[in-house]
Design a protein around this motif. Structure first.
Motif, PDB file in Angstrom:
ATOM      1  N   TYR A 147       0.842  -1.184   0.000  1.00  0.00           N
ATOM      2  CA  TYR A 147       0.000   0.000   0.000  1.00  0.00           C
ATOM      3  C   TYR A 147       0.888   1.248   0.000  1.00  0.00           C
ATOM      4  CZ  TYR A 147      -3.841  -3.165   0.998  1.00  0.00           C
ATOM      5  OH  TYR A 147      -4.753  -4.173   0.917  1.00  0.00           O
ATOM      6  N   THR A 148       0.307   2.360  -0.418  1.00  0.00           N
ATOM      7  CA  THR A 148       1.094   3.571  -0.615  1.00  0.00           C
ATOM      8  C   THR A 148       1.448   4.279   0.682  1.00  0.00           C
ATOM      9  OG1 THR A 148      -0.966   4.815  -0.935  1.00  0.00           O
ATOM     10  CG2 THR A 148       0.137   3.988  -2.912  1.00  0.00           C
ATOM     11  N   ASN A 149       0.935   3.837   1.800  1.00  0.00           N
ATOM     12  CA  ASN A 149       1.247   4.510   3.061  1.00  0.00           C
ATOM     13  C   ASN A 149       2.432   3.879   3.793  1.00  0.00           C
ATOM     14  OD1 ASN A 149      -0.079   2.140   3.710  1.00  0.00           O
ATOM     15  ND2 ASN A 149      -1.147   3.020   5.471  1.00  0.00           N
ATOM     16  N   ILE A 150       3.158   2.969   3.149  1.00  0.00           N
ATOM     17  CA  ILE A 150       4.327   2.376   3.781  1.00  0.00           C
ATOM     18  C   ILE A 150       5.458   3.395   3.824  1.00  0.00           C
ATOM     19  CG2 ILE A 150       3.695   0.052   3.015  1.00  0.00           C
ATOM     20  CD1 ILE A 150       5.828   0.258   0.884  1.00  0.00           C
ATOM     21  N   LYS A 151       6.369   3.216   4.758  1.00  0.00           N
ATOM     22  CA  LYS A 151       7.512   4.104   4.901  1.00  0.00           C
ATOM     23  C   LYS A 151       8.742   3.451   4.269  1.00  0.00           C
ATOM     24  CE  LYS A 151       5.906   6.229   9.201  1.00  0.00           C
ATOM     25  NZ  LYS A 151       6.242   6.491  10.628  1.00  0.00           N
ATOM     26  N   PRO A 152       9.321   4.058   3.252  1.00  0.00           N
ATOM     27  CA  PRO A 152      10.517   3.462   2.634  1.00  0.00           C
ATOM     28  C   PRO A 152      11.660   3.260   3.617  1.00  0.00           C
ATOM     29  CG  PRO A 152       9.606   5.185   1.238  1.00  0.00           C
ATOM     30  CD  PRO A 152       8.872   5.259   2.536  1.00  0.00           C
ATOM     31  N   THR A 153      11.758   4.139   4.626  1.00  0.00           N
ATOM     32  CA  THR A 153      12.854   4.015   5.595  1.00  0.00           C
ATOM     33  C   THR A 153      12.742   2.756   6.444  1.00  0.00           C
ATOM     34  OG1 THR A 153      11.592   5.452   7.098  1.00  0.00           O
ATOM     35  CG2 THR A 153      13.276   6.489   5.722  1.00  0.00           C
ATOM     36  N   ASP A 154      11.572   2.098   6.418  1.00  0.00           N
ATOM     37  CA  ASP A 154      11.428   0.834   7.155  1.00  0.00           C
ATOM     38  C   ASP A 154      12.110  -0.322   6.431  1.00  0.00           C
ATOM     39  OD1 ASP A 154       9.976   2.146   9.072  1.00  0.00           O
ATOM     40  OD2 ASP A 154       8.012   1.548   8.277  1.00  0.00           O
ATOM     41  N   TYR A 155      12.536  -0.101   5.196  1.00  0.00           N
ATOM     42  CA  TYR A 155      13.068  -1.196   4.387  1.00  0.00           C
ATOM     43  C   TYR A 155      14.559  -1.057   4.097  1.00  0.00           C
ATOM     44  CZ  TYR A 155       8.239  -2.607   3.679  1.00  0.00           C
ATOM     45  OH  TYR A 155       6.959  -3.032   3.887  1.00  0.00           O
ATOM     46  N   TYR A 156      15.185  -0.007   4.607  1.00  0.00           N
ATOM     47  CA  TYR A 156      16.643   0.087   4.473  1.00  0.00           C
ATOM     48  C   TYR A 156      17.172   0.871   5.674  1.00  0.00           C
ATOM     49  CZ  TYR A 156      16.344   4.956   2.848  1.00  0.00           C
ATOM     50  OH  TYR A 156      16.104   6.295   2.757  1.00  0.00           O
ATOM     51  N   ASP A 157      18.462   0.743   5.914  1.00  0.00           N
ATOM     52  CA  ASP A 157      19.094   1.346   7.076  1.00  0.00           C
ATOM     53  C   ASP A 157      19.330   2.829   6.812  1.00  0.00           C
ATOM     54  OD1 ASP A 157      20.409   1.929   9.369  1.00  0.00           O
ATOM     55  OD2 ASP A 157      22.044   0.492   9.104  1.00  0.00           O
ATOM     56  N   TRP A 158      18.290   3.636   7.064  1.00  0.00           N
ATOM     57  CA  TRP A 158      18.399   5.059   6.774  1.00  0.00           C
ATOM     58  C   TRP A 158      19.279   5.787   7.788  1.00  0.00           C
ATOM     59  CZ3 TRP A 158      16.470   8.734  10.239  1.00  0.00           C
ATOM     60  CH2 TRP A 158      15.683   8.231  11.280  1.00  0.00           C
ATOM     61  N   LEU A 159      19.502   5.182   8.978  1.00  0.00           N
ATOM     62  CA  LEU A 159      20.401   5.789   9.953  1.00  0.00           C
ATOM     63  C   LEU A 159      21.862   5.641   9.541  1.00  0.00           C
ATOM     64  CD1 LEU A 159      18.676   4.649  13.274  1.00  0.00           C
ATOM     65  CD2 LEU A 159      18.614   6.916  12.208  1.00  0.00           C
ATOM     66  N   ASN A 160      22.129   4.658   8.702  1.00  0.00           N
ATOM     67  CA  ASN A 160      23.481   4.435   8.191  1.00  0.00           C
ATOM     68  C   ASN A 160      23.401   4.306   6.670  1.00  0.00           C
ATOM     69  OD1 ASN A 160      26.179   3.919   7.893  1.00  0.00           O
ATOM     70  ND2 ASN A 160      26.106   1.853   8.747  1.00  0.00           N
ATOM     71  N   PRO A 161      23.101   5.414   5.981  1.00  0.00           N
ATOM     72  CA  PRO A 161      22.851   5.335   4.526  1.00  0.00           C
ATOM     73  C   PRO A 161      24.053   4.862   3.734  1.00  0.00           C
ATOM     74  CG  PRO A 161      23.054   7.621   5.242  1.00  0.00           C
ATOM     75  CD  PRO A 161      23.010   6.791   6.482  1.00  0.00           C
ATOM     76  N   ILE A 162      25.261   5.113   4.234  1.00  0.00           N
ATOM     77  CA  ILE A 162      26.446   4.687   3.491  1.00  0.00           C
ATOM     78  C   ILE A 162      26.494   3.159   3.414  1.00  0.00           C
ATOM     79  CG2 ILE A 162      28.951   4.763   3.390  1.00  0.00           C
ATOM     80  CD1 ILE A 162      27.541   7.411   2.834  1.00  0.00           C
ATOM     81  N   LYS A 163      26.012   2.502   4.447  1.00  0.00           N
ATOM     82  CA  LYS A 163      26.014   1.036   4.483  1.00  0.00           C
ATOM     83  C   LYS A 163      25.090   0.455   3.423  1.00  0.00           C
ATOM     84  CE  LYS A 163      24.729  -2.842   7.465  1.00  0.00           C
ATOM     85  NZ  LYS A 163      24.195  -3.223   8.800  1.00  0.00           N
ATOM     86  N   SER A 164      23.917   1.057   3.237  1.00  0.00           N
ATOM     87  CA  SER A 164      22.930   0.528   2.300  1.00  0.00           C
ATOM     88  C   SER A 164      22.950   1.217   0.946  1.00  0.00           C
ATOM     89  CB  SER A 164      21.524   0.644   2.903  1.00  0.00           C
ATOM     90  OG  SER A 164      21.243   1.988   3.270  1.00  0.00           O
ATOM     91  N   LEU A 165      23.758   2.283   0.808  1.00  0.00           N
ATOM     92  CA  LEU A 165      23.792   3.024  -0.450  1.00  0.00           C
ATOM     93  C   LEU A 165      24.477   2.205  -1.539  1.00  0.00           C
ATOM     94  CD1 LEU A 165      23.250   5.762  -1.890  1.00  0.00           C
ATOM     95  CD2 LEU A 165      25.560   6.436  -1.191  1.00  0.00           C
ATOM     96  N   LEU A 166      23.748   1.967  -2.635  1.00  0.00           N
ATOM     97  CA  LEU A 166      24.329   1.257  -3.783  1.00  0.00           C
ATOM     98  C   LEU A 166      25.036   2.207  -4.733  1.00  0.00           C
ATOM     99  CD1 LEU A 166      21.422  -1.212  -4.661  1.00  0.00           C
ATOM    100  CD2 LEU A 166      23.513  -1.687  -3.360  1.00  0.00           C
ATOM    101  N   GLY A 167      24.538   3.382  -4.826  1.00  0.00           N
ATOM    102  CA  GLY A 167      25.160   4.350  -5.726  1.00  0.00           C
ATOM    103  C   GLY A 167      24.360   5.631  -5.799  1.00  0.00           C
TER     104      GLY A 167
END
Length: 215
Positions: A147-167
């Motif tokens: 559903y459109t009310n989900i939070k994208p930050t719940d699906y990746y480590d937004w507190l450590n963006p360098i860790k999850s950043l692909l590019g």
């Protein structure tokens, strides 16, 4: 002058002044009774509106939006999307070429490079405006029904963006480095072969060699 000629002269003058009018917008109006006339009036009402955030809308679409813009009426907007990439059923890499048996396709058992290509078909706004797109690796599996009310930050480590950043890539919607010949090129069926895209270069070991070992 005789009277009959005077009448003919007046008739000719009448035709001269009125005979060339081809506007039939009022034709037959004089035959209508007065009760059939339409009167137009205008009035003003005070109306109050408000925007309500939709709680949840089923996200059943194959179109993803990305970018940010400011609407003069509704303010600032930012759009991103989540997606999951999967191999098709029974997917496997071709076998490494065997020079003795002369079988196989791959010349090596390592990956030379891995790229994530994001194609897009349309855009709005200034096509030469400098944009930047970031791609992150999800650390949680997406639900089948979303559903459109989900939070994208719940699906990746937004507190450590360098860790999850692909590019992260800078681009413009209209790529001026592409020639008109390449942009308008078509295949044998007349279909366009060029689509604008943003390309991310990924870690070849993490997203290439490890996949070969799993397959």
């Amino acid at each position: 002058m005789k009277v009959k000629y005077l009448g003919a002269l007046l008739l000719a003058a009448t035709l001269t002044f009125f005979g060339c009018d081809d506007n039939t917008g009022t034709l037959g109006i004089g035959m209508l009774p007065g009760s059939d006339g339409i009167s137009a009036h205008t009035t003003t009402f005070d109306v109050t509106t408000r925007s309500v955030v939709a709680d949840s809308v089923f996200a059943k679409t194959s179109t993803g939006y990305v970018g940010r813009f400011t609407d003069p009426q509704f303010g600032y907007y930012e759009a991103s999307f989540l997606t999951e990439l999967n191999c098709i059923d029974d997917f496997s890499f071709p076998e490494k070429y065997d020079f003795d048996k002369k079988t196989g396709i791959l010349t090596d058992d390592t990956v030379a490079g891995v790229r994530l290509v994001v194609f897009y078909s349309t855009w709005f706004g200034d096509s030469l405006n400098a944009c930047r797109m970031s791609a992150y690796e999800l650390d949680k599996k997406l639900e089948r029904n979303r559903y459109t009310n989900i939070k994208p930050t719940d699906y990746y480590d937004w507190l450590n963006p360098i860790k999850s950043l692909l590019g992260r890539r800078a681009y413009t919607a209209y790529d001026t480095s592409v020639t008109d010949e390449e942009r308008n090129e078509t295949d044998s069926n007349g279909n366009k072969t060029y689509y604008p895209s943003v390309i991310f270069t990924l870690d070849k070991d993490k997203f290439g060699n490890d996949w070969i070992d799993l397959c």
